[in-house]
Design an enzyme around this catalytic site. Structure first.
Site, short mmCIF file in Angstrom:
data_model
loop_
_atom_site.label_atom_id
_atom_site.label_comp_id
_atom_site.label_asym_id
_atom_site.label_seq_id
_atom_site.Cartn_x
_atom_site.Cartn_y
_atom_site.Cartn_z
N HIS A 105 0.80 -1.22 0.00
CA HIS A 105 0.00 0.00 0.00
C HIS A 105 0.84 1.28 0.00
CE1 HIS A 105 -3.83 -2.01 0.37
NE2 HIS A 105 -3.44 -2.67 1.45
N ARG A 140 5.79 -6.24 3.95
CA ARG A 140 4.49 -6.66 3.46
C ARG A 140 4.59 -6.59 1.94
NH1 ARG A 140 -1.28 -4.51 5.60
NH2 ARG A 140 -0.55 -2.47 4.86
N ASP A 191 16.00 -11.80 -0.68
CA ASP A 191 17.35 -11.59 -1.18
C ASP A 191 17.93 -10.27 -0.69
OD1 ASP A 191 17.57 -13.98 -2.52
OD2 ASP A 191 17.37 -13.13 -4.54
N GLN A 206 -1.31 -12.95 6.30
CA GLN A 206 -2.31 -11.94 6.63
C GLN A 206 -3.70 -12.48 6.30
OE1 GLN A 206 -1.23 -7.87 6.13
NE2 GLN A 206 -3.20 -7.32 5.24
N GLU A 252 -7.37 -11.62 5.90
CA GLU A 252 -8.16 -10.41 5.68
C GLU A 252 -9.33 -10.62 4.72
OE1 GLU A 252 -5.57 -7.51 3.90
OE2 GLU A 252 -4.49 -9.03 2.75
N ASP A 302 -9.30 -4.80 5.81
CA ASP A 302 -9.93 -5.47 4.67
C ASP A 302 -11.16 -6.28 5.09
OD1 ASP A 302 -7.64 -4.49 3.28
OD2 ASP A 302 -7.91 -6.10 1.82
#
Length: 259
Positions: A50, A75, A89, A152, A154, A180
């Site tokens: 986001h 996230r 990585d 997560q 949601e 969400d």
């Protein structure tokens, strides 16, 4: 041997159920990570989903988090394996993966994060591996032990498979995505009865599976409620949120001088 990831102890602390405090990073710069990490936050979550982070800015924020000793989670943009590999990585301690709505997807996410028994792509030249020169299998063992995988929850459909998702090998914790869930269920607030019921169902499934719960909180009232249902890892606000809160108070206080 390549150096172990700096945040290696975070997964062990999370799994032990220690109370851990973190925050979201929304601003694509290393400075917020440096400042908040230096203040003593246990972990920071780079929000690629986001916020306008790209690989370069994520890389910089993770570098800053590692320099302060804070665990750097990301996230990721999506559950896709290439999005997960990219941040691991770069040296992320772990990932917070959005929209894990089925046990099948939970298994794919877990596999993308682990070498042994999984499908994580290997490179010995990346930051996570110490930029080369180490022993491959020493690094793989250290990375598999340290990498933290948080699913997560949601989506309403995830509630139908919540026990299977929680029990998935390689999923270390569940994050309750109340925002969400609130939107999807059409609830008036993120603590409405239907949301509280969903929170309770997720927390109960995590408890049955022996997995910790991570949550987002905007203040102490929320934190006390979610602590009471078993949450142990708290993502408090964000760099943007805290900046707005402090700036708003300072502005109001100084404007009051002219009242």
């Amino acid at each position: 041997m390549a150096p172990a990831p700096l945040g290696e102890g975070f997964r062990a602390r999370l799994l032990r159920g220690e109370l851990l405090v973190g925050s979201f990073l929304k601003t694509p710069t290393l400075h917020a990570a440096e400042i908040l990490g230096g203040m003593g936050f246990d972990f920071l979550v780079v929000d690629e989903e986001h916020s306008p982070f790209d690989r370069q800015s994520t890389d910089a924020a993770l570098f800053a988090a590692r320099a302060t000793g804070a665990a750097g989670l990301v996230r990721v943009q999506s559950p896709a394996a290439h999005h997960i590999l990219s941040v691991l990585d770069c040296g992320a301690t772990g990932v917070l993966v959005p929209h894990v709505a089925t046990a099948a997807l939970a298994g794919q996410v877990a596999a993308a994060c682990r070498y042994r028994g999984g499908k994580r792509g290997y490179s010995g030249s990346v930051r996570a591996a110490g930029h080369g020169g180490g022993k491959m299998w020493d690094y793989i063992a250290a990375a598999d032990a340290a990498t933290t995988v948080v699913a997560q929850i949601e989506d309403p459909e995830a509630l139908d498979e919540i026990d299977a998702i929680a029990a998935t090998d390689g999923i270390d914790a569940l994050f309750i995505g109340r925002g969400d869930l609130t939107a999807a269920l059409g609830a008036p607030t993120n603590d409405a009865p239907v949301i509280r019921d969903a929170v309770d169902r997720i927390a109960a499934a995590a408890k049955r599976a022996g997995k910790p719960v991570m949550v987002f909180v905007g203040g102490m009232k929320e934190a006390e409620w979610l602590r009471s249902i078993g949450a142990t890892a708290f993502v408090h606000s964000s760099d943007q949120g805290m900046m707005k809160q402090a700036a708003g108070k300072a502005l109001a206080d100084l404007r009051a001088l002219g009242a």
